[in-house]
Design an enzyme around this catalytic site. Structure first.
Site, PDB file in Angstrom:
ATOM      1  N   ALA A   1     -55.763 -10.714  24.767  1.00 44.85           N
ATOM      2  CA  ALA A   1     -54.993 -10.207  23.631  1.00 44.85           C
ATOM      3  C   ALA A   1     -55.914  -9.276  22.851  1.00 44.85           C
ATOM      4  O   ALA A   1     -57.139  -9.395  22.923  1.00 44.85           O
ATOM      5  CB  ALA A   1     -54.545 -11.371  22.767  1.00 44.85           C
TER       6      ALA A   1
ATOM      7  N   GLY B   1     -55.457 -13.765  27.271  1.00 49.14           N
ATOM      8  CA  GLY B   1     -54.059 -13.403  27.512  1.00 49.14           C
ATOM      9  C   GLY B   1     -53.870 -12.665  28.835  1.00 49.14           C
ATOM     10  O   GLY B   1     -52.788 -12.692  29.422  1.00 49.14           O
TER      11      GLY B   1
ATOM     12  N   GLU C   1     -53.623 -15.301  31.325  1.00 48.43           N
ATOM     13  CA  GLU C   1     -52.308 -15.929  31.144  1.00 48.43           C
ATOM     14  C   GLU C   1     -51.200 -15.078  31.783  1.00 48.43           C
ATOM     15  O   GLU C   1     -50.274 -15.602  32.401  1.00 48.43           O
ATOM     16  CB  GLU C   1     -52.041 -16.147  29.654  1.00 48.43           C
ATOM     17  CG  GLU C   1     -53.005 -17.172  29.081  1.00 48.43           C
ATOM     18  CD  GLU C   1     -52.800 -17.448  27.612  1.00 48.43           C
ATOM     19  OE1 GLU C   1     -52.992 -16.521  26.804  1.00 48.43           O
ATOM     20  OE2 GLU C   1     -52.445 -18.582  27.270  1.00 48.43           O
TER      21      GLU C   1
ATOM     22  N   GLU D   1     -61.146 -18.011  24.628  1.00 50.11           N
ATOM     23  CA  GLU D   1     -60.541 -18.292  23.323  1.00 50.11           C
ATOM     24  C   GLU D   1     -61.318 -19.269  22.447  1.00 50.11           C
ATOM     25  O   GLU D   1     -61.420 -19.085  21.238  1.00 50.11           O
ATOM     26  CB  GLU D   1     -59.102 -18.829  23.497  1.00 50.11           C
ATOM     27  CG  GLU D   1     -58.067 -17.749  23.768  1.00 50.11           C
ATOM     28  CD  GLU D   1     -57.920 -17.415  25.236  1.00 50.11           C
ATOM     29  OE1 GLU D   1     -58.812 -17.758  26.033  1.00 50.11           O
ATOM     30  OE2 GLU D   1     -56.906 -16.789  25.595  1.00 50.11           O
TER      31      GLU D   1
HETATM   32  N1  DAK Z   1     -59.260  -6.681  22.430  1.00 51.28           N
HETATM   33  C1  DAK Z   1     -59.536  -5.481  21.877  1.00 51.28           C
HETATM   34  N2  DAK Z   1     -60.436  -4.617  22.383  1.00 51.28           N
HETATM   35  C2  DAK Z   1     -61.075  -4.975  23.490  1.00 51.28           C
HETATM   36  C3  DAK Z   1     -60.851  -6.221  24.144  1.00 51.28           C
HETATM   37  C4  DAK Z   1     -59.887  -7.095  23.557  1.00 51.28           C
HETATM   38  N3  DAK Z   1     -59.564  -8.277  24.109  1.00 51.28           N
HETATM   39  N4  DAK Z   1     -61.667  -6.285  25.210  1.00 51.28           N
HETATM   40  C5  DAK Z   1     -62.354  -5.134  25.243  1.00 51.28           C
HETATM   41  N5  DAK Z   1     -62.008  -4.344  24.218  1.00 51.28           N
HETATM   42  C6  DAK Z   1     -62.523  -3.018  23.894  1.00 51.28           C
HETATM   43  C7  DAK Z   1     -63.944  -3.106  23.317  1.00 51.28           C
HETATM   44  O1  DAK Z   1     -63.899  -3.387  21.922  1.00 51.28           O
HETATM   45  C8  DAK Z   1     -64.462  -1.716  23.601  1.00 51.28           C
HETATM   46  O2  DAK Z   1     -63.932  -0.822  22.652  1.00 51.28           O
HETATM   47  P1  DAK Z   1     -64.872   0.270  21.903  1.00 51.28           P
HETATM   48  O3  DAK Z   1     -65.979  -0.515  21.316  1.00 51.28           O
HETATM   49  O4  DAK Z   1     -65.302   1.181  23.019  1.00 51.28           O
HETATM   50  O5  DAK Z   1     -63.959   0.936  20.908  1.00 51.28           O
HETATM   51  C9  DAK Z   1     -63.814  -1.365  24.947  1.00 51.28           C
HETATM   52  O6  DAK Z   1     -62.693  -2.262  25.073  1.00 51.28           O
HETATM   53  C10 DAK Z   1     -64.746  -1.608  26.131  1.00 51.28           C
HETATM   54  O7  DAK Z   1     -65.240  -2.931  26.065  1.00 51.28           O
HETATM   55  P2  DAK Z   1     -66.800  -3.304  26.059  1.00 51.28           P
HETATM   56  O8  DAK Z   1     -67.616  -2.164  25.572  1.00 51.28           O
HETATM   57  O9  DAK Z   1     -66.937  -4.620  25.375  1.00 51.28           O
HETATM   58  O10 DAK Z   1     -67.058  -3.471  27.638  1.00 51.28           O
HETATM   59  P3  DAK Z   1     -68.170  -4.384  28.316  1.00 51.28           P
HETATM   60  O11 DAK Z   1     -68.168  -3.999  29.754  1.00 51.28           O
HETATM   61  O12 DAK Z   1     -69.466  -4.331  27.570  1.00 51.28           O
HETATM   62  O13 DAK Z   1     -67.620  -5.881  28.199  1.00 51.28           O
HETATM   63  C11 DAK Z   1     -65.900  -7.601  28.295  1.00 51.28           C
HETATM   64  C12 DAK Z   1     -66.429  -6.256  28.877  1.00 51.28           C
HETATM   65  C13 DAK Z   1     -64.540  -7.861  28.915  1.00 51.28           C
HETATM   66  C14 DAK Z   1     -66.867  -8.737  28.726  1.00 51.28           C
HETATM   67  C15 DAK Z   1     -65.840  -7.513  26.752  1.00 51.28           C
HETATM   68  O14 DAK Z   1     -65.108  -6.344  26.419  1.00 51.28           O
HETATM   69  C16 DAK Z   1     -65.170  -8.702  26.135  1.00 51.28           C
HETATM   70  O15 DAK Z   1     -65.772  -9.780  26.006  1.00 51.28           O
HETATM   71  N6  DAK Z   1     -63.933  -8.495  25.698  1.00 51.28           N
HETATM   72  C17 DAK Z   1     -63.181  -9.512  24.986  1.00 51.28           C
HETATM   73  C18 DAK Z   1     -62.708 -10.533  25.956  1.00 51.28           C
HETATM   74  C19 DAK Z   1     -61.968 -11.655  25.260  1.00 51.28           C
HETATM   75  O16 DAK Z   1     -62.562 -12.399  24.445  1.00 51.28           O
HETATM   76  N7  DAK Z   1     -60.715 -11.751  25.603  1.00 51.28           N
HETATM   77  C20 DAK Z   1     -59.920 -12.849  25.142  1.00 51.28           C
HETATM   78  C21 DAK Z   1     -59.259 -12.426  23.912  1.00 51.28           C
HETATM   79  S1  DAK Z   1     -58.514 -13.830  23.173  1.00 51.28           S
HETATM   80  C22 DAK Z   1     -52.126 -16.370  20.797  1.00 51.28           C
HETATM   81  C23 DAK Z   1     -51.756 -16.135  22.066  1.00 51.28           C
HETATM   82  C24 DAK Z   1     -52.647 -15.647  22.942  1.00 51.28           C
HETATM   83  C25 DAK Z   1     -53.943 -15.413  22.546  1.00 51.28           C
HETATM   84  C26 DAK Z   1     -54.300 -15.655  21.267  1.00 51.28           C
HETATM   85  C27 DAK Z   1     -53.393 -16.135  20.378  1.00 51.28           C
HETATM   86  N8  DAK Z   1     -51.206 -16.858  19.876  1.00 51.28           N
HETATM   87  C28 DAK Z   1     -50.641 -18.154  20.190  1.00 51.28           C
HETATM   88  C29 DAK Z   1     -51.133 -16.294  18.556  1.00 51.28           C
HETATM   89  C30 DAK Z   1     -54.845 -14.871  23.464  1.00 51.28           C
HETATM   90  C31 DAK Z   1     -56.130 -14.685  23.073  1.00 51.28           C
HETATM   91  C32 DAK Z   1     -56.992 -13.887  23.840  1.00 51.28           C
HETATM   92  O17 DAK Z   1     -56.653 -13.292  24.825  1.00 51.28           O
END
Ligand code: DAK
Length: 260
Positions: free
Chosen positions: A66, A111, A114, A134
């Site tokens: 997400a 997400g 998911e 998460e």
């Molecule tokens: N959201 C927004 N931007 C993201 C992103 C994300 N999930 N993942 C990557 N980006 C963006 C980065 O901010 C970066 O943007 P700039 O800085 O260039 O503007 C760009 O994509 C490239 O990413 P990185 O520079 O970080 O690339 P790396 O190769 O260094 O790292 C990575 C890749 C995938 C390991 C890293 O980007 C990362 O850790 N990303 C976040 C992964 C993450 O934590 N995903 C889970 C998100 S939590 C809900 C329902 C569902 C959910 C929540 C609530 N409700 C019930 C309300 C779901 C939650 C999730 O999915």
């Protein structure tokens, strides 16, 4: 309908649906979730579409979760609304009559995992990575991930993956039963499309009812599941597809299913 964040291409009845926000690793914001819901709803109603392959744009990510930037500023009301939309999308994918295959080409996190788990099965590039980060963000998977993962690989492996927030490689995801087939990156989409074509050549009602029987049967006792399977089996004997499939076998010719 025009979509800002999706690419949709249908060739010979097989649709490739690509989440297209590569600049943020295809992160799902509320607009993408809404577009996915509308697109999949349309594809399910389109009789020319026999199967759908879902993938992510670019080389790095399927969907990296997400959109954290959007989520960080959400009010409790927005978060509830976002969650309901996400859950509606995942349920729609499960209930669609058409088979949906995930072609995971890179990161499938949060997400994104998911979304892949809501597909009927997953093919992955050898470079793909899977995880639920998460808990590190102070939340839990909220688009059905805890439920779908535990049903797929059992509670013990699901516990380890979700509690640790660890990111695992494609080979381990395959060994754990998350991924059906590991592919060389350049062959991933064509392998997923080959399987989609193989399914599309079968009776569409048979495929739709088999999907229904497996998905709904998992939420029933075994005896109720057997009864449900028998009722769907019986209904298919009122269809042209059943007559065509068995007729073609007996007449030693190839099938021409109509989905009716
Ligand atoms: N959201 C927004 N931007 C993201 C992103 C994300 N999930 N993942 C990557 N980006 C963006 C980065 O901010 C970066 O943007 P700039 O800085 O260039 O503007 C760009 O994509 C490239 O990413 P990185 O520079 O970080 O690339 P790396 O190769 O260094 O790292 C990575 C890749 C995938 C390991 C890293 O980007 C990362 O850790 N990303 C976040 C992964 C993450 O934590 N995903 C889970 C998100 S939590 C809900 C329902 C569902 C959910 C929540 C609530 N409700 C019930 C309300 C779901 C939650 C999730 O999915």
């Amino acid at each position: 309908m025009e979509y800002k964040n999706l690419l949709i291409e249908t060739v010979d009845g097989i649709t490739t649906l690509t989440v297209n926000r590569p600049q943020v690793l295809n992160a799902l914001n509320s607009e993408v979730v809404q577009e996915l819901e509308c697109a999949l709803y349309e594809l399910d109603l389109d009789s020319a579409v026999k199967a759908v392959v879902v993938t992510g744009a670019g080389e790095k990510a399927f969907v990296a979760g997400a959109d954290i930037k959007e989520m960080a500023g959400m009010s409790s009301f927005d978060a509830h609304d976002f969650s309901r939309r996400g859950q509606r999308l995942m349920l729609l994918m499960e209930r669609m009559r058409k088979p949906v295959i995930a072609a995971v080409n890179g990161y499938a996190l949060g997400g994104g995992l998911e979304l892949a788990l809501a597909c009927d099965f997953i093919y992955a590039s050898e470079k793909a990575k899977f995880g639920f980060p998460e808990v590190g963000l102070g939340v839990i998977p909220g688009f059905g991930g805890t439920q779908n993962l535990a049903r797929l690989i059992g509670p013990n492996k699901a516990n380890e993956l979700v509690f640790s927030g660890r990111i695992i490689g494609a080979a381990q995801a395959c060994e754990w039963g998350i991924v059906n087939e590991l592919c060389a990156p350049e062959e991933l989409l064509s392998r997923a499309l080959d399987t989609a074509r193989e399914i599309a050549a079968k009776g569409p009602l048979g495929v739709a009812y088999a999907k229904d029987a497996i998905a709904n049967g998992l939420n029933m006792t075994k005896e109720d599941g057997f009864r449900y399977e028998a009722s769907l089996f019986g209904v298919l004997f009122a269809t042209g597809d059943q007559r065509e499939g068995m007729g073609a076998f007996l007449e030693k010719r190839s099938t021409n299913f109509t989905g009716k």
